[in-house]
Design a protein around this motif. Structure first.
Motif, PDB file in Angstrom:
ATOM      1  N   ALA A  10      25.060  31.785  45.873  1.00 28.81           N
ATOM      2  CA  ALA A  10      26.290  32.337  45.314  1.00 28.81           C
ATOM      3  C   ALA A  10      26.531  31.794  43.913  1.00 28.81           C
ATOM      4  O   ALA A  10      26.955  32.522  43.015  1.00 28.81           O
ATOM      5  CB  ALA A  10      27.479  32.026  46.223  1.00 28.81           C
ATOM      6  N   LEU A  11      26.239  30.523  43.699  1.00 28.53           N
ATOM      7  CA  LEU A  11      26.407  29.920  42.385  1.00 28.53           C
ATOM      8  C   LEU A  11      25.456  30.558  41.373  1.00 28.53           C
ATOM      9  O   LEU A  11      25.847  30.858  40.241  1.00 28.53           O
ATOM     10  CB  LEU A  11      26.169  28.411  42.463  1.00 28.53           C
ATOM     11  CG  LEU A  11      26.433  27.616  41.203  1.00 28.53           C
ATOM     12  CD1 LEU A  11      27.873  27.788  40.740  1.00 28.53           C
ATOM     13  CD2 LEU A  11      26.128  26.145  41.437  1.00 28.53           C
ATOM     14  N   GLU A  12      24.217  30.800  41.762  1.00 29.38           N
ATOM     15  CA  GLU A  12      23.256  31.450  40.872  1.00 29.38           C
ATOM     16  C   GLU A  12      23.703  32.870  40.522  1.00 29.38           C
ATOM     17  O   GLU A  12      23.587  33.294  39.368  1.00 29.38           O
ATOM     18  CB  GLU A  12      21.869  31.481  41.503  1.00 29.38           C
ATOM     19  CG  GLU A  12      21.188  30.139  41.502  1.00 29.38           C
ATOM     20  CD  GLU A  12      19.772  30.195  42.056  1.00 29.38           C
ATOM     21  OE1 GLU A  12      19.234  31.303  42.255  1.00 29.38           O
ATOM     22  OE2 GLU A  12      19.204  29.113  42.284  1.00 29.38           O
ATOM     23  N   LEU A  13      24.195  33.607  41.508  1.00 31.39           N
ATOM     24  CA  LEU A  13      24.686  34.961  41.239  1.00 31.39           C
ATOM     25  C   LEU A  13      25.905  34.940  40.325  1.00 31.39           C
ATOM     26  O   LEU A  13      26.037  35.774  39.431  1.00 31.39           O
ATOM     27  CB  LEU A  13      25.024  35.670  42.552  1.00 31.39           C
ATOM     28  CG  LEU A  13      23.825  36.121  43.374  1.00 31.39           C
ATOM     29  CD1 LEU A  13      24.277  36.576  44.751  1.00 31.39           C
ATOM     30  CD2 LEU A  13      23.083  37.227  42.664  1.00 31.39           C
ATOM     31  N   THR A  14      26.795  33.982  40.536  1.00 33.29           N
ATOM     32  CA  THR A  14      27.981  33.859  39.689  1.00 33.29           C
ATOM     33  C   THR A  14      27.565  33.548  38.256  1.00 33.29           C
ATOM     34  O   THR A  14      28.092  34.143  37.310  1.00 33.29           O
ATOM     35  CB  THR A  14      28.925  32.766  40.221  1.00 33.29           C
ATOM     36  OG1 THR A  14      29.271  33.080  41.574  1.00 33.29           O
ATOM     37  CG2 THR A  14      30.188  32.665  39.386  1.00 33.29           C
ATOM     38  N   LYS A  15      26.609  32.649  38.086  1.00 38.87           N
ATOM     39  CA  LYS A  15      26.121  32.311  36.750  1.00 38.87           C
ATOM     40  C   LYS A  15      25.519  33.548  36.067  1.00 38.87           C
ATOM     41  O   LYS A  15      25.806  33.813  34.906  1.00 38.87           O
ATOM     42  CB  LYS A  15      25.075  31.203  36.845  1.00 38.87           C
ATOM     43  CG  LYS A  15      24.514  30.792  35.512  1.00 38.87           C
ATOM     44  CD  LYS A  15      23.453  29.721  35.660  1.00 38.87           C
ATOM     45  CE  LYS A  15      22.796  29.445  34.316  1.00 38.87           C
ATOM     46  NZ  LYS A  15      21.617  28.593  34.435  1.00 38.87           N
ATOM     47  N   ALA A  16      24.708  34.298  36.790  1.00 37.90           N
ATOM     48  CA  ALA A  16      24.106  35.506  36.228  1.00 37.90           C
ATOM     49  C   ALA A  16      25.184  36.530  35.860  1.00 37.90           C
ATOM     50  O   ALA A  16      25.099  37.186  34.820  1.00 37.90           O
ATOM     51  CB  ALA A  16      23.113  36.111  37.215  1.00 37.90           C
ATOM     52  N   TYR A  17      26.196  36.644  36.693  1.00 36.58           N
ATOM     53  CA  TYR A  17      27.296  37.568  36.429  1.00 36.58           C
ATOM     54  C   TYR A  17      28.050  37.160  35.160  1.00 36.58           C
ATOM     55  O   TYR A  17      28.371  37.999  34.315  1.00 36.58           O
ATOM     56  CB  TYR A  17      28.228  37.594  37.637  1.00 36.58           C
ATOM     57  CG  TYR A  17      29.473  38.425  37.462  1.00 36.58           C
ATOM     58  CD1 TYR A  17      29.388  39.808  37.357  1.00 36.58           C
ATOM     59  CD2 TYR A  17      30.731  37.834  37.419  1.00 36.58           C
ATOM     60  CE1 TYR A  17      30.533  40.581  37.201  1.00 36.58           C
ATOM     61  CE2 TYR A  17      31.870  38.591  37.265  1.00 36.58           C
ATOM     62  CZ  TYR A  17      31.765  39.963  37.156  1.00 36.58           C
ATOM     63  OH  TYR A  17      32.896  40.714  36.996  1.00 36.58           O
ATOM     64  N   LEU A  18      28.318  35.861  34.999  1.00 39.95           N
ATOM     65  CA  LEU A  18      29.017  35.388  33.807  1.00 39.95           C
ATOM     66  C   LEU A  18      28.172  35.595  32.549  1.00 39.95           C
ATOM     67  O   LEU A  18      28.700  35.951  31.491  1.00 39.95           O
ATOM     68  CB  LEU A  18      29.401  33.922  33.953  1.00 39.95           C
ATOM     69  CG  LEU A  18      30.468  33.637  35.008  1.00 39.95           C
ATOM     70  CD1 LEU A  18      30.652  32.136  35.180  1.00 39.95           C
ATOM     71  CD2 LEU A  18      31.777  34.307  34.638  1.00 39.95           C
ATOM     72  N   GLU A  19      26.863  35.392  32.659  1.00 40.19           N
ATOM     73  CA  GLU A  19      25.973  35.653  31.527  1.00 40.19           C
ATOM     74  C   GLU A  19      26.006  37.129  31.161  1.00 40.19           C
ATOM     75  O   GLU A  19      26.019  37.491  29.988  1.00 40.19           O
ATOM     76  CB  GLU A  19      24.550  35.202  31.854  1.00 40.19           C
ATOM     77  CG  GLU A  19      24.397  33.705  31.896  1.00 40.19           C
ATOM     78  CD  GLU A  19      23.042  33.243  32.417  1.00 40.19           C
ATOM     79  OE1 GLU A  19      22.215  34.089  32.832  1.00 40.19           O
ATOM     80  OE2 GLU A  19      22.809  32.025  32.409  1.00 40.19           O
ATOM     81  N   HIS A  46      33.261  36.099  46.413  1.00 41.76           N
ATOM     82  CA  HIS A  46      32.713  37.394  46.830  1.00 41.76           C
ATOM     83  C   HIS A  46      31.214  37.271  47.103  1.00 41.76           C
ATOM     84  O   HIS A  46      30.727  37.717  48.150  1.00 41.76           O
ATOM     85  CB  HIS A  46      32.971  38.451  45.765  1.00 41.76           C
ATOM     86  CG  HIS A  46      32.255  39.736  46.031  1.00 41.76           C
ATOM     87  ND1 HIS A  46      32.652  40.608  47.019  1.00 41.76           N
ATOM     88  CD2 HIS A  46      31.146  40.274  45.466  1.00 41.76           C
ATOM     89  CE1 HIS A  46      31.818  41.638  47.041  1.00 41.76           C
ATOM     90  NE2 HIS A  46      30.897  41.451  46.108  1.00 41.76           N
ATOM     91  N   PHE A  47      30.476  36.682  46.151  1.00 48.68           N
ATOM     92  CA  PHE A  47      29.032  36.528  46.335  1.00 48.68           C
ATOM     93  C   PHE A  47      28.722  35.681  47.564  1.00 48.68           C
ATOM     94  O   PHE A  47      27.821  36.004  48.337  1.00 48.68           O
ATOM     95  CB  PHE A  47      28.381  35.914  45.089  1.00 48.68           C
ATOM     96  CG  PHE A  47      28.377  36.832  43.889  1.00 48.68           C
ATOM     97  CD1 PHE A  47      28.010  38.154  43.999  1.00 48.68           C
ATOM     98  CD2 PHE A  47      28.737  36.349  42.646  1.00 48.68           C
ATOM     99  CE1 PHE A  47      28.003  39.006  42.895  1.00 48.68           C
ATOM    100  CE2 PHE A  47      28.734  37.178  41.534  1.00 48.68           C
ATOM    101  CZ  PHE A  47      28.359  38.506  41.657  1.00 48.68           C
ATOM    102  N   TYR A  48      29.471  34.594  47.766  1.00 40.49           N
ATOM    103  CA  TYR A  48      29.257  33.731  48.928  1.00 40.49           C
ATOM    104  C   TYR A  48      29.505  34.497  50.223  1.00 40.49           C
ATOM    105  O   TYR A  48      28.728  34.416  51.172  1.00 40.49           O
ATOM    106  CB  TYR A  48      30.156  32.497  48.841  1.00 40.49           C
ATOM    107  CG  TYR A  48      29.984  31.561  50.001  1.00 40.49           C
ATOM    108  CD1 TYR A  48      28.872  30.737  50.085  1.00 40.49           C
ATOM    109  CD2 TYR A  48      30.913  31.513  51.026  1.00 40.49           C
ATOM    110  CE1 TYR A  48      28.692  29.880  51.154  1.00 40.49           C
ATOM    111  CE2 TYR A  48      30.743  30.654  52.102  1.00 40.49           C
ATOM    112  CZ  TYR A  48      29.633  29.842  52.157  1.00 40.49           C
ATOM    113  OH  TYR A  48      29.460  29.002  53.226  1.00 40.49           O
ATOM    114  N   SER A  49      30.568  35.285  50.247  1.00 44.71           N
ATOM    115  CA  SER A  49      30.898  36.067  51.432  1.00 44.71           C
ATOM    116  C   SER A  49      29.794  37.072  51.757  1.00 44.71           C
ATOM    117  O   SER A  49      29.396  37.211  52.920  1.00 44.71           O
ATOM    118  CB  SER A  49      32.230  36.792  51.214  1.00 44.71           C
ATOM    119  OG  SER A  49      32.502  37.674  52.258  1.00 44.71           O
ATOM    120  N   VAL A  50      29.292  37.750  50.749  1.00 50.69           N
ATOM    121  CA  VAL A  50      28.229  38.737  50.958  1.00 50.69           C
ATOM    122  C   VAL A  50      26.963  38.067  51.477  1.00 50.69           C
ATOM    123  O   VAL A  50      26.355  38.516  52.443  1.00 50.69           O
ATOM    124  CB  VAL A  50      27.949  39.530  49.659  1.00 50.69           C
ATOM    125  CG1 VAL A  50      26.685  40.366  49.791  1.00 50.69           C
ATOM    126  CG2 VAL A  50      29.134  40.403  49.297  1.00 50.69           C
TER     127      VAL A  50
END
Length: 59
Positions: A10-19, A46-50
């Motif tokens: 989830a943290l990696e997805l959040t980072k990619a989303y912010l980028e 959201h990413f963690y939940s998914v």
């Protein structure tokens, strides 16, 4: 299969989303990112939940 935890994914997805948002902001010549602290927390949740729901479904 990945050895990463749901939180790490989830943290990696959040980072990619912010980028992604940062690149869009730059290309739109906007001042700064479109992401607030609150929207960043919501994106992570959201990413963690998914990710968690997919893993539960696959087991």
């Amino acid at each position: 299969m990945s050895n990463k935890t749901d939180k790490e994914l989830a943290l990696e997805l959040t980072k990619a989303y912010l980028e992604h948002l940062s690149i869009r902001a730059t290309s739109n010549r906007a001042d700064g990112s479109h992401a607030s602290v609150e929207s960043t927390k919501n994106a992570y949740k959201h990413f963690y939940s998914v990710i968690s729901s997919v893993e539960k479904r696959d087991n």
